[in-house]
Write an enzyme that holds these catalytic residues in place. Structure first.
Site, PDB file in Angstrom:
ATOM      1  N   HIS A  83       0.914  -1.324  -0.062  1.00 36.21           N
ATOM      2  CA  HIS A  83      -0.017   0.005  -0.093  1.00 36.21           C
ATOM      3  C   HIS A  83       0.926   1.247  -0.162  1.00 36.21           C
ATOM      4  CE1 HIS A  83      -3.281  -2.528   2.086  1.00 36.21           C
ATOM      5  NE2 HIS A  83      -3.628  -2.516   0.495  1.00 36.21           N
ATOM      6  N   HIS A 108       6.297   7.771   5.159  1.00 40.62           N
ATOM      7  CA  HIS A 108       5.798   6.812   3.936  1.00 40.62           C
ATOM      8  C   HIS A 108       5.330   7.913   2.871  1.00 40.62           C
ATOM      9  CE1 HIS A 108       2.041   7.588   6.199  1.00 40.62           C
ATOM     10  NE2 HIS A 108       1.497   7.664   5.210  1.00 40.62           N
ATOM     11  N   HIS A 127       4.445  11.587   4.261  1.00 36.63           N
ATOM     12  CA  HIS A 127       3.820  11.826   5.469  1.00 36.63           C
ATOM     13  C   HIS A 127       4.739  11.165   6.792  1.00 36.63           C
ATOM     14  CE1 HIS A 127      -0.547  11.364   3.646  1.00 36.63           C
ATOM     15  NE2 HIS A 127       0.083  12.655   3.591  1.00 36.63           N
ATOM     16  N   THR A 193      -5.296   8.277   6.444  1.00 33.07           N
ATOM     17  CA  THR A 193      -6.162   8.344   5.070  1.00 33.07           C
ATOM     18  C   THR A 193      -6.210   6.883   4.729  1.00 33.07           C
ATOM     19  OG1 THR A 193      -3.762   8.422   3.974  1.00 33.07           O
ATOM     20  CG2 THR A 193      -4.955  10.685   4.596  1.00 33.07           C
ATOM     21  N   THR A 194      -5.731   5.835   5.453  1.00 33.68           N
ATOM     22  CA  THR A 194      -5.954   4.664   5.310  1.00 33.68           C
ATOM     23  C   THR A 194      -6.919   4.029   6.267  1.00 33.68           C
ATOM     24  OG1 THR A 194      -3.946   4.030   6.232  1.00 33.68           O
ATOM     25  CG2 THR A 194      -3.904   4.548   3.961  1.00 33.68           C
TER      26      THR A 194
HETATM   27 ZN   LIG Z   1      -0.067   8.532   4.393  1.00 25.40          ZN
END
Ligand SMILES: [Zn+2]
Length: 242
Positions: A83, A108, A127, A193-194
């Site tokens: 991801h 990441h 981020h 955001t995940t």
């Molecule tokens: Zn992120």
């Protein structure tokens, strides 16, 4: 009730694990962002009112405190979770915000950017994920535009690990060296955001982008295999400070 993840949950939330346990989600198709909230009750927050990313615009003027980061060389290993590409960080690097101390845990990448600034997307967004002792999260977001090779990214890897793999960082790298000269930022309250899209995350988006080469951006995109940016979420009743 306030969401206060244990450190174990936190690592799961921020996709540090090479093989993510639990409910499968993706960036497209039936398990894509439009359906995240429906995949499992644990992902209910994905349909919340204070979600990230957002288009940063309509700013409210504020006296934001200067960004207070104290980072040491601590990048330890790089993981390709499928991801994202994520770099784990050793303890001892901190962000001071709202009178609290947040430890830098990992950083990441998203290709292209998740947040937008006045409608502008960037090819890459980093981020930097921090947590305080209570598990509150603060993310410093960094935009990259295409340009010269980024020397800090170049130190982190010669080639990226395959999906599910982890590799050590060969040399001492201080992520402070990747930040722009001007640390002015926008601030808003958002979410992971995940999945599980937990809210109550302090978001600080640096105004000044840095550069990475097209080859560096392409290598990150190829490593993850698809665009890994969640679509923009409505701002709703939130204010975006500058
Ligand atoms: Zn992120």
């Amino acid at each position: 009730m306030k969401f206060a993840p244990s450190l174990a949950t936190l690592f799961f939330c921020t996709h540090a694990l090479a093989v993510t346990p639990g409910t499968n989600w993706e960036y497209s198709g039936e398990t894509g962002p439009e359906n995240w909230a429906k995949l499992t009750p644990e992902f209910n927050a994905c349909s919340g009112k204070n979600q990230s990313p957002v288009n940063l615009d309509g700013f409210v003027e504020a006296e934001l405190e200067p960004l207070m980061v104290s980072y040491a060389a601590g990048a330890s290993e790089v993981v390709n979770s499928g991801h994202t590409v994520q770099v784990a960080y050793k303890p001892g690097s901190t962000l001071t915000l709202d009178g609290k101390t947040f430890q830098l845990i990992q950083f990441h990448f998203h290709m292209p950017s998740e947040n937008q600034i006045k409608g502008q997307s960037y090819p890459l967004e980093g981020h930097l994920v921090h947590a305080d002792e209570a598990g509150n999260l603060a993310v410093v977001a960094l935009m990259f535009k295409e340009g010269e090779q980024n020397p800090v990214l170049a130190k982190l890897w010669d080639s990226l690990p395959a999906e599910g793999d982890t590799q050590p960082i060969p040399t001492a790298v201080n992520i402070r060296d990747m930040l722009p000269a001007d640390l002015d930022y926008y601030r808003f309250s958002g979410s992971l955001t995940t999945p599980p899209c937990s809210e109550g995350v302090r978001w600080l988006v640096l105004k000044q982008p840095v550069v990475a080469s097209s080859a560096q951006i392409q290598a990150l995109t190829d490593a993850v295999g698809e665009a890994n940016n969640r679509p923009l979420q409505p701002v709703n009743a939130r204010v975006i400070l500058q």
